[in-house]
Design an enzyme around this catalytic site. Sequence first.
Site, PDB file in Angstrom:
ATOM      1  N   GLU A 126       6.322   6.538  48.719  1.00 40.22           N
ATOM      2  CA  GLU A 126       5.333   5.467  48.555  1.00 40.22           C
ATOM      3  C   GLU A 126       4.342   5.533  49.719  1.00 40.22           C
ATOM      4  OE1 GLU A 126       5.670   0.852  47.550  1.00 40.22           O
ATOM      5  OE2 GLU A 126       5.827   1.234  49.691  1.00 40.22           O
ATOM      6  N   ARG A 155       2.587   4.912  55.786  1.00 36.41           N
ATOM      7  CA  ARG A 155       1.556   3.875  55.887  1.00 36.41           C
ATOM      8  C   ARG A 155       0.323   4.457  56.578  1.00 36.41           C
ATOM      9  NH1 ARG A 155       4.158  -1.349  57.750  1.00 36.41           N
ATOM     10  NH2 ARG A 155       4.971  -1.291  55.627  1.00 36.41           N
TER      11      ARG A 155
HETATM   12  P1  0O2 Z   1      10.473  -2.733  52.888  1.00 40.32           P
HETATM   13  O1  0O2 Z   1      11.243  -3.596  53.803  1.00 40.32           O
HETATM   14  O2  0O2 Z   1       9.004  -2.781  53.158  1.00 40.32           O
HETATM   15  O3  0O2 Z   1      11.003  -1.364  52.829  1.00 40.32           O
HETATM   16  P2  0O2 Z   1       7.529  -4.758  42.028  1.00 40.32           P
HETATM   17  O4  0O2 Z   1       8.786  -4.872  41.262  1.00 40.32           O
HETATM   18  O5  0O2 Z   1       6.649  -3.632  41.613  1.00 40.32           O
HETATM   19  O6  0O2 Z   1       6.782  -6.059  42.182  1.00 40.32           O
HETATM   20  P3  0O2 Z   1       8.293  -3.260  44.364  1.00 40.32           P
HETATM   21  O7  0O2 Z   1       9.006  -2.215  43.636  1.00 40.32           O
HETATM   22  O8  0O2 Z   1       8.965  -3.766  45.601  1.00 40.32           O
HETATM   23  O9  0O2 Z   1       8.025  -4.540  43.515  1.00 40.32           O
HETATM   24  O10 0O2 Z   1       6.886  -2.675  44.677  1.00 40.32           O
HETATM   25  P4  0O2 Z   1       5.712  -3.288  45.486  1.00 40.32           P
HETATM   26  O11 0O2 Z   1       5.427  -4.664  45.076  1.00 40.32           O
HETATM   27  O12 0O2 Z   1       4.640  -2.294  45.333  1.00 40.32           O
HETATM   28  O13 0O2 Z   1       6.246  -3.381  46.986  1.00 40.32           O
HETATM   29  C1  0O2 Z   1       6.662  -2.284  47.717  1.00 40.32           C
HETATM   30  C2  0O2 Z   1       6.516  -2.576  49.189  1.00 40.32           C
HETATM   31  O14 0O2 Z   1       5.240  -3.174  49.420  1.00 40.32           O
HETATM   32  C3  0O2 Z   1       7.485  -3.574  49.754  1.00 40.32           C
HETATM   33  O15 0O2 Z   1       8.670  -2.956  50.096  1.00 40.32           O
HETATM   34  C4  0O2 Z   1       6.736  -4.035  50.999  1.00 40.32           C
HETATM   35  O16 0O2 Z   1       6.776  -3.071  52.021  1.00 40.32           O
HETATM   36  C5  0O2 Z   1       5.337  -4.111  50.466  1.00 40.32           C
HETATM   37  N1  0O2 Z   1       5.098  -5.440  49.925  1.00 40.32           N
HETATM   38  C6  0O2 Z   1       5.021  -5.788  48.629  1.00 40.32           C
HETATM   39  N2  0O2 Z   1       4.784  -7.099  48.502  1.00 40.32           N
HETATM   40  C7  0O2 Z   1       4.697  -7.604  49.747  1.00 40.32           C
HETATM   41  C8  0O2 Z   1       4.456  -8.907  50.276  1.00 40.32           C
HETATM   42  O17 0O2 Z   1       4.264  -9.894  49.568  1.00 40.32           O
HETATM   43  N3  0O2 Z   1       4.462  -9.034  51.631  1.00 40.32           N
HETATM   44  C9  0O2 Z   1       4.667  -7.974  52.472  1.00 40.32           C
HETATM   45  N4  0O2 Z   1       4.639  -8.201  53.782  1.00 40.32           N
HETATM   46  N5  0O2 Z   1       4.907  -6.741  51.995  1.00 40.32           N
HETATM   47  C10 0O2 Z   1       4.939  -6.553  50.655  1.00 40.32           C
HETATM   48  P5  0O2 Z   1      10.039  -3.794  50.224  1.00 40.32           P
HETATM   49  O18 0O2 Z   1      10.906  -3.411  49.102  1.00 40.32           O
HETATM   50  O19 0O2 Z   1       9.739  -5.231  50.374  1.00 40.32           O
HETATM   51  O20 0O2 Z   1      10.785  -3.304  51.471  1.00 40.32           O
END
Ligand code: 0O2
Length: 273
Positions: free
Chosen positions: A140, A78
Amino acid sequence: METQLWREILEPYRLAVDELVVKFNHVKQQYQDARMYSPIEMVSGRVKRVSSILEKTKRKGVDLSQLEEKIEDIAGIRLICQFVEDINTVVQIIRERSDLEIKTEKDYITKSKPSGYRSYHMIAYYTVQTINGPKRLEVEIQIRTLAMNFWSTIEHSLQYKYREHMPDDLRMRLLSAADAVDALDNEMSSVRDEIMDAQNSNRKKANIISDILNNIESLYYIANEREVTKIQNEFFQIYRKDDMKLLTRFNKQLDIIAETYRAQNPRSQQENI
Ligand code: 0O2
C-alpha cells in the site's frame, strides 16, 4: 500462529518495504541531482505490526489462512509531498513504473473519509526475490502532504488510545482540525509559485557555491598555491555580498581558469581532477 511463522510471512514484506524506500529516495535524489524541484519530500515505510494485522483480520472477518490475499497493507510506503499539486505528479510517477503494477487506487483527497482523513492510496503488486524464488506481493502506498500527514499521525494515535470510543467532542475537534489542514494546504498552494521560486533560488545558490568549491579544490592540485589562495579570498568576498549575479559570474570565470589549468596539465584530466 508461531513467532517463527510470522517472521517467515513478514520477511518478504520487509524486503519490499526496504527496497521501495531506497527506490523512492532515489527518485527524490534524481530530481535533486538534475537540480529540479522534487515532488517527493519524504519517504518512509513500515511493515504492519502483528497485533495490527490480527486486529484488522478480526475486524474484517478474514481467516488467517487468507491473510496475504485479503490484507493489502502488510507492506506500507508513505510518500510525503510539500503541496497538494505534487500528489498527482507522484501518482503519475508510480503509475508509470515498471516494477509496480497498480491493483487499486483510493482518492481520499477529493473526498475525505468521514473522520476527516485525507490521503491518496494505491495498492500495487511488487515482486521481491527470495531464496525460494520470486514472490509477488501487495504494497500500500499512501501519498499525502506534510499537513495531511501531521493530522493523520495525531489522529491515528488518538484512534489507538480510544479505539471505537473516541469522545464526540474530540471527534468534532479533529474534524475541524482536518478543515484547518485543508485550508492550510489550499493557502500554501496559492503561494506555491512564490515558495518554489524561493526554494529554487536557494537550491541554485547552493549548487553554484558547491561548483565553485569543487573548482577551487581541484585547482589546489594543479595551480600555483598563491593563485588559489587569491581566488579563494576573492570568493569569500563575493560570498559575503550575497549577490547571485556576482556569484554566477565568478563561477563562470573560475570554470574558464580551471579549464585552462587542466589543459596545461593533461595528467590532471586522466586522474579526473
Ligand atoms: P495502520 O496502523 O496504519 O497499519 P476499508 O475497509 O477500505 O475502509 P482499509 O482496508 O483499512 O479500510 O483501507 P483504508 O481505508 O484505505 O485504510 C488503510 C490505511 O489508511 C489505514 O491502515 C491507515 O493507515 C490509513 N487510514 C485510513 N483511514 C484513516 C483514518 O481515518 N485516520 C488515519 N489516521 N488513518 C487512516 P490501518 O489498518 O488503520 O492500520
